[in-house]
Motif scaffolding. Structure first.
Motif, PDB file in Angstrom:
ATOM      1  N   GLY A  99       0.798  -1.219   0.000  1.00 26.61           N
ATOM      2  CA  GLY A  99       0.000   0.000   0.000  1.00 26.61           C
ATOM      3  C   GLY A  99       0.829   1.265   0.000  1.00 26.61           C
ATOM      4  O   GLY A  99       1.912   1.310   0.597  1.00 26.61           O
ATOM      5  N   ALA A 100       0.312   2.283  -0.672  1.00 23.03           N
ATOM      6  CA  ALA A 100       0.981   3.579  -0.662  1.00 23.03           C
ATOM      7  C   ALA A 100       0.780   4.270   0.687  1.00 23.03           C
ATOM      8  O   ALA A 100       1.598   5.074   1.115  1.00 23.03           O
ATOM      9  CB  ALA A 100       0.456   4.451  -1.800  1.00 23.03           C
ATOM     10  N   LYS A 101      -0.326   3.946   1.353  1.00 19.73           N
ATOM     11  CA  LYS A 101      -0.541   4.515   2.683  1.00 19.73           C
ATOM     12  C   LYS A 101       0.576   4.047   3.622  1.00 19.73           C
ATOM     13  O   LYS A 101       1.217   4.856   4.296  1.00 19.73           O
ATOM     14  CB  LYS A 101      -1.897   4.081   3.218  1.00 19.73           C
ATOM     15  CG  LYS A 101      -2.232   4.597   4.593  1.00 19.73           C
ATOM     16  CD  LYS A 101      -3.556   4.004   5.043  1.00 19.73           C
ATOM     17  CE  LYS A 101      -4.080   4.656   6.309  1.00 19.73           C
ATOM     18  NZ  LYS A 101      -5.418   4.130   6.642  1.00 19.73           N
TER      19      LYS A 101
ATOM     20  N   TYR B 209      -3.560  14.999   2.783  1.00 22.79           N
ATOM     21  CA  TYR B 209      -3.903  13.600   3.084  1.00 22.79           C
ATOM     22  C   TYR B 209      -3.382  13.344   4.504  1.00 22.79           C
ATOM     23  O   TYR B 209      -2.171  13.456   4.742  1.00 22.79           O
ATOM     24  CB  TYR B 209      -3.191  12.729   2.047  1.00 22.79           C
ATOM     25  CG  TYR B 209      -3.385  11.233   2.119  1.00 22.79           C
ATOM     26  CD1 TYR B 209      -4.656  10.657   2.106  1.00 22.79           C
ATOM     27  CD2 TYR B 209      -2.282  10.388   2.137  1.00 22.79           C
ATOM     28  CE1 TYR B 209      -4.805   9.275   2.116  1.00 22.79           C
ATOM     29  CE2 TYR B 209      -2.430   9.005   2.146  1.00 22.79           C
ATOM     30  CZ  TYR B 209      -3.700   8.448   2.141  1.00 22.79           C
ATOM     31  OH  TYR B 209      -3.841   7.088   2.146  1.00 22.79           O
TER      32      TYR B 209
ATOM     33  N   ASN C  19      -5.488  14.617  -3.691  1.00 22.70           N
ATOM     34  CA  ASN C  19      -6.587  14.302  -2.792  1.00 22.70           C
ATOM     35  C   ASN C  19      -6.399  15.250  -1.609  1.00 22.70           C
ATOM     36  O   ASN C  19      -5.329  15.217  -1.004  1.00 22.70           O
ATOM     37  CB  ASN C  19      -6.480  12.842  -2.323  1.00 22.70           C
ATOM     38  CG  ASN C  19      -7.526  12.486  -1.303  1.00 22.70           C
ATOM     39  OD1 ASN C  19      -8.455  13.245  -1.061  1.00 22.70           O
ATOM     40  ND2 ASN C  19      -7.376  11.314  -0.693  1.00 22.70           N
TER      41      ASN C  19
ATOM     42  N   ASP D 288       3.437  11.688  -4.036  1.00 24.36           N
ATOM     43  CA  ASP D 288       2.370  10.685  -4.035  1.00 24.36           C
ATOM     44  C   ASP D 288       1.583  10.818  -5.329  1.00 24.36           C
ATOM     45  O   ASP D 288       0.878  11.804  -5.544  1.00 24.36           O
ATOM     46  CB  ASP D 288       1.476  10.924  -2.813  1.00 24.36           C
ATOM     47  CG  ASP D 288       0.402   9.851  -2.639  1.00 24.36           C
ATOM     48  OD1 ASP D 288       0.103   9.135  -3.613  1.00 24.36           O
ATOM     49  OD2 ASP D 288      -0.142   9.755  -1.517  1.00 24.36           O
TER      50      ASP D 288
ATOM     51  N   TYR E  81      -3.041   8.922  -7.873  1.00 30.99           N
ATOM     52  CA  TYR E  81      -4.139   9.216  -8.807  1.00 30.99           C
ATOM     53  C   TYR E  81      -3.649   9.511 -10.219  1.00 30.99           C
ATOM     54  O   TYR E  81      -4.396  10.046 -11.041  1.00 30.99           O
ATOM     55  CB  TYR E  81      -4.981  10.395  -8.271  1.00 30.99           C
ATOM     56  CG  TYR E  81      -5.680  10.026  -6.988  1.00 30.99           C
ATOM     57  CD1 TYR E  81      -6.857   9.295  -7.007  1.00 30.99           C
ATOM     58  CD2 TYR E  81      -5.125  10.362  -5.756  1.00 30.99           C
ATOM     59  CE1 TYR E  81      -7.483   8.916  -5.832  1.00 30.99           C
ATOM     60  CE2 TYR E  81      -5.745   9.992  -4.571  1.00 30.99           C
ATOM     61  CZ  TYR E  81      -6.922   9.275  -4.617  1.00 30.99           C
ATOM     62  OH  TYR E  81      -7.538   8.889  -3.448  1.00 30.99           O
TER      63      TYR E  81
ATOM     64  N   SER F 109       0.146   3.339  -6.559  1.00 34.77           N
ATOM     65  CA  SER F 109      -0.724   2.325  -5.996  1.00 34.77           C
ATOM     66  C   SER F 109      -1.638   1.756  -7.061  1.00 34.77           C
ATOM     67  O   SER F 109      -1.979   2.455  -8.016  1.00 34.77           O
ATOM     68  CB  SER F 109      -1.559   2.963  -4.884  1.00 34.77           C
ATOM     69  OG  SER F 109      -2.514   2.047  -4.405  1.00 34.77           O
TER      70      SER F 109
ATOM     71  N   SER G 158      -4.529   0.804  -6.080  1.00 30.19           N
ATOM     72  CA  SER G 158      -5.821   0.939  -5.394  1.00 30.19           C
ATOM     73  C   SER G 158      -6.852   1.686  -6.218  1.00 30.19           C
ATOM     74  O   SER G 158      -7.993   1.258  -6.337  1.00 30.19           O
ATOM     75  CB  SER G 158      -5.632   1.679  -4.064  1.00 30.19           C
ATOM     76  OG  SER G 158      -5.078   0.812  -3.103  1.00 30.19           O
ATOM     77  N   LYS G 159      -6.468   2.826  -6.765  1.00 22.01           N
ATOM     78  CA  LYS G 159      -7.464   3.686  -7.388  1.00 22.01           C
ATOM     79  C   LYS G 159      -7.586   3.426  -8.887  1.00 22.01           C
ATOM     80  O   LYS G 159      -8.656   3.590  -9.448  1.00 22.01           O
ATOM     81  CB  LYS G 159      -7.142   5.160  -7.108  1.00 22.01           C
ATOM     82  CG  LYS G 159      -6.871   5.477  -5.629  1.00 22.01           C
ATOM     83  CD  LYS G 159      -8.072   5.259  -4.732  1.00 22.01           C
ATOM     84  CE  LYS G 159      -7.755   5.181  -3.242  1.00 22.01           C
ATOM     85  NZ  LYS G 159      -6.883   6.164  -2.663  1.00 22.01           N
TER      86      LYS G 159
ATOM     87  N   ARG H 232      -4.871  -4.937  -2.205  1.00 22.06           N
ATOM     88  CA  ARG H 232      -3.610  -4.425  -1.676  1.00 22.06           C
ATOM     89  C   ARG H 232      -2.383  -4.692  -2.557  1.00 22.06           C
ATOM     90  O   ARG H 232      -1.792  -5.776  -2.521  1.00 22.06           O
ATOM     91  CB  ARG H 232      -3.311  -4.958  -0.249  1.00 22.06           C
ATOM     92  CG  ARG H 232      -4.423  -4.864   0.769  1.00 22.06           C
ATOM     93  CD  ARG H 232      -5.005  -3.481   0.930  1.00 22.06           C
ATOM     94  NE  ARG H 232      -4.009  -2.502   1.298  1.00 22.06           N
ATOM     95  CZ  ARG H 232      -4.049  -1.230   0.882  1.00 22.06           C
ATOM     96  NH1 ARG H 232      -5.013  -0.802   0.095  1.00 22.06           N
ATOM     97  NH2 ARG H 232      -3.126  -0.396   1.267  1.00 22.06           N
TER      98      ARG H 232
HETATM   99  C1  PLP Z   1      -6.034   6.245  -1.793  1.00 21.43           C
HETATM  100  C2  PLP Z   1      -4.749   6.950  -1.631  1.00 21.43           C
HETATM  101  C3  PLP Z   1      -3.545   6.243  -1.632  1.00 21.43           C
HETATM  102  C4  PLP Z   1      -3.509   4.743  -1.862  1.00 21.43           C
HETATM  103  O1  PLP Z   1      -3.271   4.073  -0.701  1.00 21.43           O
HETATM  104  P1  PLP Z   1      -3.153   2.487  -0.667  1.00 21.43           P
HETATM  105  O2  PLP Z   1      -2.603   2.217   0.689  1.00 21.43           O
HETATM  106  O3  PLP Z   1      -2.226   2.080  -1.763  1.00 21.43           O
HETATM  107  O4  PLP Z   1      -4.543   1.931  -0.850  1.00 21.43           O
HETATM  108  C5  PLP Z   1      -2.361   6.949  -1.480  1.00 21.43           C
HETATM  109  N1  PLP Z   1      -2.362   8.288  -1.358  1.00 21.43           N
HETATM  110  C6  PLP Z   1      -3.504   8.994  -1.375  1.00 21.43           C
HETATM  111  C7  PLP Z   1      -3.445  10.471  -1.262  1.00 21.43           C
HETATM  112  C8  PLP Z   1      -4.731   8.351  -1.496  1.00 21.43           C
HETATM  113  O5  PLP Z   1      -5.868   9.063  -1.490  1.00 21.43           O
END
Ligand code: PLP
Length: 406
Positions: A107-109, A132, A186, A214, A217, A245, A247-248, A256
């Motif tokens: 995950g990027a988070k 964020y 974001n 980051d 997106y 990521s 994810s999006k 993940r």
């Molecule tokens: C959704 C998002 C991520 C992605 O996070 P994951 O852990 O890869 O799901 C990363 N940075 C930002 C700003 C986001 O909104």
């Protein structure tokens, strides 16, 4: 008695999402028949692409056969995935990024938080406002800030993003060591131009700073001449780490998989004054604290780069961006001022008649039964704004817009 990491006590008690939940629950109890539409979430709603699912099913079968079973994989990720990423996401855009500089993760988070492991405790850290929240809270946990006063942590440099600067913060006059940038952004949906990112890269190289970029997106960028990676800027290999990521773009929020790029040319200073490759430190950190992403999930991520995968993720992204266009159009027609939504799945709305973010939240909840996210929850400079997410079904988006404009 055992002691705790006292920095955790500095964290502002999770305010935004619990407060939203509290107000929504109170409303739902008082209005049990109201059909709420939630446009507050930053989570995808559409199912996983077929190409990814098929690749994962095949990988599950391989795990059931001794000849193809996989145990621990490389901590950095399988080379076949890293090579595809390096080629498709970077080399194809003229960025000199090698597969060995890519670290696959869950995950990027996690990565944007964990990256602080390899930096010293005496850095001056800059974040945008709004932001964020992960970037801020992980610095609080690491002890890189003082106490929270009026919504800001002592010791952090806040860079306001408002309509006045096109939601691209002015480059600070003073020297900062670490800078978190997120584009497409974001919560504002703003993008950074080549010239703007070049100014940051020049600043960072001049001061010996590092940009934590980051690009979660990136896939939502539709306009020409917007950089998808910070490595499209000359010199960024010497001053930037990039987070990406699945994810999006591919709907992997629950599956993940993500990755972080650390160029081997990127260095920072040790206490004895010597310069150390950050790649070495992150590699050591990952090998010690992380055991890789599951083989099955990495095969799913690899399928994103197949022809079918690319077509299918384009379908997903187009779908969310159409939602965003509908939101922008309808709200503009209703007399609201909106930002974002063109290169990001978020629409950043100026609250009307000088309403505060929370007043506008209550108004939408009470009158339209629509839930969004108050801009002030992302930082003081988000006051007077409101985030609407395009991650939802078309039906919900249309119904929500009908109600808001009514
Ligand atoms: C959704 C998002 C991520 C992605 O996070 P994951 O852990 O890869 O799901 C990363 N940075 C930002 C700003 C986001 O909104």
């Amino acid at each position: 008695m055992t002691t705790i990491n006292d920095n955790y006590l500095k964290l502002k008690a999770g305010y935004l999402f619990p407060e939203i939940a509290r107000r929504v629950n109170a409303f739902a109890q008082a209005n049990p028949d109201a059909k709420l539409i939630k446009l507050g979430i930053g989570d995808v709603t559409e199912p996983l692409p077929l190409a990814c699912r098929q690749a994962m099913l095949k990988a599950v079968s391989e795990m059931g056969d001794r000849a193809t079973f996989k145990g621990y994989g490389p901590e950095q990720g399988y080379l076949w995935l890293r090579e595809k990423i390096a080629q498709a996401d970077f080399q194809s855009r003229g960025c000199h990024i090698d597969a060995s500089e890519i670290f696959v993760s869950d995950g990027a988070k996690c990565d944007t938080g964990n990256i602080l492991d390899i930096f010293g405790s005496n850095n001056v850290i800059a974040v945008t406002d709004p932001v964020y929240p992960v970037y801020v809270d992980t610095n609080v946990m690491a002890g890189n800030t003082g106490a929270n006063q009026d919504g800001k942590y002592a010791g952090l440099v806040y860079l306001p993003m408002t309509a006045d600067n096109n939601f691209t913060p002015d480059i600070p006059q003073e020297k900062v060591d670490l800078i978190y940038l997120c584009f497409p952004n974001n919560p504002t949906g703003a993008v950074a131009s080549f010239d703007y990112l070049k100014a940051w890269v020049d600043y960072a190289r001049y001061h010996g700073s590092i940009i934590l970029f980051d690009a979660a997106y990136e896939a939502f960028i539709t306009e020409e001449n917007i950089p998808h990676s910070i490595y499209e800027i000359d010199g960024a290999r010497d001053c930037a780490i990039e987070f990406r990521s699945f994810s999006k773009n591919a709907g992997f929020t629950g599956t993940r998989c993500a990755f972080t790029v650390i160029p081997k040319t990127l260095k920072a200073k040790a206490a004895d004054g010597s310069e150390v490759e950050l790649w070495q430190l992150w590699n050591r950190r990952q090998c010690t604290k992380f055991n890789g992403v599951s083989y099955i999930v990495q095969r799913g991520a690899e399928a994103v780069y197949s022809e079918e995968g690319q077509e299918q993720i384009k379908g997903l992204i187009d779908f969310y961006l159409e939602n965003a266009q509908i939101i922008c159009e309808r709200l503009t027609n209703a007399g609201l001022t909106v930002f974002g939504g063109t290169n990001a799945p978020y629409v950043w709305v100026k609250t009307p008649q000088g309403l505060s973010s929370w007043d506008f939240f209550d108004k939408l909840l009470q009158n339209a039964h629509v839930v969004g996210t108050p801009g002030s929850g992302f930082g003081a400079a988000g006051e007077g704004y409101f985030r609407i997410s395009a991650f939802n079904s078309r039906e919900n988006v249309l119904e929500a817009m009908k109600r808001i404009t009514a």
